[in-house]
Motif scaffolding. Structure first.
Motif, PDB file in Angstrom:
ATOM      1  N   THR A 333       0.842  -1.196   0.000  1.00  0.00           N
ATOM      2  CA  THR A 333       0.000   0.000   0.000  1.00  0.00           C
ATOM      3  C   THR A 333       0.879   1.249   0.000  1.00  0.00           C
ATOM      4  O   THR A 333       2.095   1.179   0.200  1.00  0.00           O
ATOM      5  N   SER A 334       0.240   2.370  -0.216  1.00  0.00           N
ATOM      6  CA  SER A 334       0.939   3.653  -0.132  1.00  0.00           C
ATOM      7  C   SER A 334      -0.038   4.677   0.414  1.00  0.00           C
ATOM      8  O   SER A 334      -1.255   4.520   0.288  1.00  0.00           O
ATOM      9  N   PRO A 335       0.473   5.759   1.034  1.00  0.00           N
ATOM     10  CA  PRO A 335      -0.427   6.793   1.556  1.00  0.00           C
ATOM     11  C   PRO A 335      -0.976   7.654   0.424  1.00  0.00           C
ATOM     12  O   PRO A 335      -0.400   7.692  -0.661  1.00  0.00           O
ATOM     13  N   PRO A 336      -2.079   8.326   0.647  1.00  0.00           N
ATOM     14  CA  PRO A 336      -2.588   9.250  -0.380  1.00  0.00           C
ATOM     15  C   PRO A 336      -1.542  10.306  -0.707  1.00  0.00           C
ATOM     16  O   PRO A 336      -0.792  10.752   0.170  1.00  0.00           O
ATOM     17  N   ARG A 337      -1.490  10.701  -1.962  1.00  0.00           N
ATOM     18  CA  ARG A 337      -0.525  11.715  -2.364  1.00  0.00           C
ATOM     19  C   ARG A 337      -0.962  13.079  -1.834  1.00  0.00           C
ATOM     20  O   ARG A 337      -2.083  13.505  -2.034  1.00  0.00           O
ATOM     21  N   THR A 338      -0.020  13.713  -1.171  1.00  0.00           N
ATOM     22  CA  THR A 338      -0.293  15.038  -0.613  1.00  0.00           C
ATOM     23  C   THR A 338       0.856  15.967  -0.949  1.00  0.00           C
ATOM     24  O   THR A 338       1.957  15.521  -1.307  1.00  0.00           O
ATOM     25  N   ALA A 339       0.619  17.247  -0.829  1.00  0.00           N
ATOM     26  CA  ALA A 339       1.681  18.229  -1.056  1.00  0.00           C
ATOM     27  C   ALA A 339       2.742  18.091   0.036  1.00  0.00           C
ATOM     28  O   ALA A 339       2.424  17.778   1.189  1.00  0.00           O
ATOM     29  N   PRO A 340       4.012  18.303  -0.299  1.00  0.00           N
ATOM     30  CA  PRO A 340       5.079  18.197   0.711  1.00  0.00           C
ATOM     31  C   PRO A 340       4.846  19.135   1.887  1.00  0.00           C
ATOM     32  O   PRO A 340       4.395  20.266   1.713  1.00  0.00           O
ATOM     33  N   ASP A 341       5.132  18.666   3.080  1.00  0.00           N
ATOM     34  CA  ASP A 341       4.968  19.450   4.299  1.00  0.00           C
ATOM     35  C   ASP A 341       6.319  20.072   4.659  1.00  0.00           C
ATOM     36  O   ASP A 341       7.196  19.414   5.216  1.00  0.00           O
ATOM     37  N   GLU A 342       6.459  21.377   4.323  1.00  0.00           N
ATOM     38  CA  GLU A 342       7.735  22.039   4.555  1.00  0.00           C
ATOM     39  C   GLU A 342       8.043  22.204   6.036  1.00  0.00           C
ATOM     40  O   GLU A 342       9.178  22.439   6.426  1.00  0.00           O
ATOM     41  N   THR A 343       7.029  22.084   6.891  1.00  0.00           N
ATOM     42  CA  THR A 343       7.257  22.305   8.324  1.00  0.00           C
ATOM     43  C   THR A 343       8.077  21.195   8.950  1.00  0.00           C
ATOM     44  O   THR A 343       8.574  21.336  10.057  1.00  0.00           O
ATOM     45  N   LEU A 344       8.203  20.050   8.233  1.00  0.00           N
ATOM     46  CA  LEU A 344       8.968  18.938   8.793  1.00  0.00           C
ATOM     47  C   LEU A 344      10.475  19.154   8.662  1.00  0.00           C
ATOM     48  O   LEU A 344      11.262  18.406   9.224  1.00  0.00           O
ATOM     49  N   GLY A 345      10.870  20.134   7.865  1.00  0.00           N
ATOM     50  CA  GLY A 345      12.300  20.369   7.697  1.00  0.00           C
ATOM     51  C   GLY A 345      12.831  19.712   6.436  1.00  0.00           C
ATOM     52  O   GLY A 345      13.990  19.882   6.099  1.00  0.00           O
ATOM     53  N   PHE A 346      12.019  18.963   5.744  1.00  0.00           N
ATOM     54  CA  PHE A 346      12.400  18.366   4.468  1.00  0.00           C
ATOM     55  C   PHE A 346      11.117  18.159   3.671  1.00  0.00           C
ATOM     56  O   PHE A 346      10.069  17.891   4.231  1.00  0.00           O
ATOM     57  N   ALA A 347      11.225  18.323   2.375  1.00  0.00           N
ATOM     58  CA  ALA A 347      10.035  18.288   1.527  1.00  0.00           C
ATOM     59  C   ALA A 347       9.726  16.915   0.983  1.00  0.00           C
ATOM     60  O   ALA A 347       8.629  16.679   0.499  1.00  0.00           O
ATOM     61  N   ASP A 348      10.676  16.006   1.049  1.00  0.00           N
ATOM     62  CA  ASP A 348      10.508  14.722   0.359  1.00  0.00           C
ATOM     63  C   ASP A 348      10.959  13.567   1.250  1.00  0.00           C
ATOM     64  O   ASP A 348      12.112  13.125   1.172  1.00  0.00           O
ATOM     65  N   PRO A 349      10.072  13.049   2.133  1.00  0.00           N
ATOM     66  CA  PRO A 349      10.472  11.934   3.008  1.00  0.00           C
ATOM     67  C   PRO A 349      10.918  10.705   2.222  1.00  0.00           C
ATOM     68  O   PRO A 349      11.887  10.041   2.601  1.00  0.00           O
TER      69      PRO A 349
END
Length: 419
Positions: A333-349
């Motif tokens: 499975t995979s999670p739903p595609r969402t816009a990158p969350d810049e608040t995490l400190g990185f845009a692309d986990p």
């Protein structure tokens, strides 16, 4: 003249069943008896169908016998045919090559084993049937031996027995390789092949047939297994009928759960699928591998709570049937595609983890973990599993768990594994 015969191969009597013993000993015991019960069912069918003869195209055994019980069982079952005048013709394959079997039991008088030095012909004059075959002397047979098979007997029904990989089949080592053109050049009417465990009618002019193995032994041998009933009229094959004889079954089900948002919704989709698989097995003991697929908002919960997921799915299996065991659960499975969350400190986990398994330090540490796991497995399981399969599964589960935590900002999302 009209007659019928049964073509079987790859019995692998008393072969250990892989993937069950450590987790489900009761079910493993049912599977362990399955190779013998499937062979008994084969003999029952030969008798019930009033077949003129039985051919077995190699790998009666899985290797050298632990004791004489395996050989005595085989001889005893063939004696049921011999007592009523039904002959059996067989060749040895790579698993039961002459050099592999150290113990011997005298076979009944109506059983004919082809020699190992060269291909030879045995006859059934009353049916005008000429059978041509050769057994393996050594496990490794790399020569194309078909070219040395005897010429077809004019005016007779010519049947060739051959244990071969043919021109190659996925998952099977190359033994006595040859081409379809090589087989056709002998001008036989039927080629009774063995070695490939998936049933396949390779050609119909002449008939070239792999009946598959009699009983599946692991999840890569999923689905119905058995032998082939062959009808002959006036020297030509007029009908082929698969005989389903397996007494325990393996299955692999891919289940899309994209619309499920919670574990409860996932389980609501799983149980009907389990019922379908159990019904298809027709009351046989069933070992099922379940692969969950799709883009789902439940992905992180599933990845982070693998042990709970497995327990719930096995509990659902128990509600369906006491003979149903979930051999493994795989998450694709995979999670739903969402816009990158810049608040995490990185845009692309995903990009952060990409290629990690190729890092030398990771490879070295991970290889040690796999060796440690293999060392703890029972001998019969360790011989069957592939280290790369375990490694790939662990990498994917670790990646899923890490991504789940990264998407939650590094919080503790729990732990567990699905398989």
């Amino acid at each position: 003249m009209r007659f019928r015969f049964v073509h079987a191969a790859d019995l692998h009597l008393d072969s250990p069943m892989h993937g069950l013993t450590a987790r489900q000993p009761e079910l493993a015991a049912l599977f362990a008896r399955a190779t013998r019960e499937a062979f008994e069912a084969l003999i029952d069918e030969v008798l019930a169908r009033e077949a003129a003869f039985l051919v077995i195209s190699g790998d009666v055994y899985d290797g050298d016998w632990r004791d004489y019980h395996t050989g005595l069982f085989f001889a005893g079952q063939l004696a049921r045919l011999s007592r009523v005048g039904i002959p059996t013709f067989l060749i040895q394959g790579n698993h039961d090559a002459e050099s592999q079997i150290s113990r011997k039991v005298t076979l009944p008088p109506q059983v004919h084993l082809f020699g190992t030095r060269k291909a030879e012909t045995l006859e059934l004059p009353e049916l005008k049937v000429a059978l041509h075959g050769r057994s393996f002397a050594e496990r490794s047979m790399s020569d194309n031996i078909v070219r040395d098979y005897p010429p077809a007997r004019p005016g007779w029904f010519n049947l060739g027995l051959l244990h071969t990989s043919l021109d190659g089949r996925a998952g099977h080592a190359s033994y006595a390789p040859c081409t379809l053109a090589d087989l056709k050049a002998r001008n036989y009417d039927y080629w009774a092949l063995g070695h490939i465990h998936a049933a396949e009618i390779v050609a119909t002019d002449p008939h070239v047939v792999f009946p598959g193995n009699l009983q599946g032994r692991h999840v890569r041998e999923a689905g119905p297994k058995g032998a082939m009933l062959v009808e002959v009229d006036d020297g030509a094959v007029v009908a082929l009928t698969p005989l389903v004889l397996d007494k325990a079954r393996w299955a692999h089900r891919r289940l899309a759960i994209g619309e499920a948002a919670t574990l409860a919704e996932v389980l609501a989709r799983v149980e009907p699928a389990l019922r379908e698989e159990s019904a298809a097995a027709q009351e046989r003991p069933l070992a099922l591998r379940l692969t969950l697929t799709g883009e789902t908002s439940a992905h992180d919960v599933l990845a982070a709570n693998g042990q709970h997921l497995r327990a719930e799915i096995q509990a659902a299996a128990d509600r369906v049937s006491e003979r149903l065991y979930v051999e493994r659960i795989e998450l694709s499975t995979s999670p739903p595609r969402t816009a990158p969350d810049e608040t995490l400190g990185f845009a692309d986990p995903e990009g952060l983890l990409a290629g990690l398994e190729a890092e030398p330090a990771f490879e070295q540490a991970f290889a040690g973990i796999i060796e440690e796991i293999l060392a703890k497995l029972p001998d019969e399981v360790r011989q069957a599993v592939r280290g790369e399969e375990i490694g790939a599964s662990l990498v994917e589960e670790a990646r899923a768990l890490a991504l789940a935590r990264l998407r939650r900002g590094g919080s503790d999302a729990g732990s567990g594994e699905a398989a």
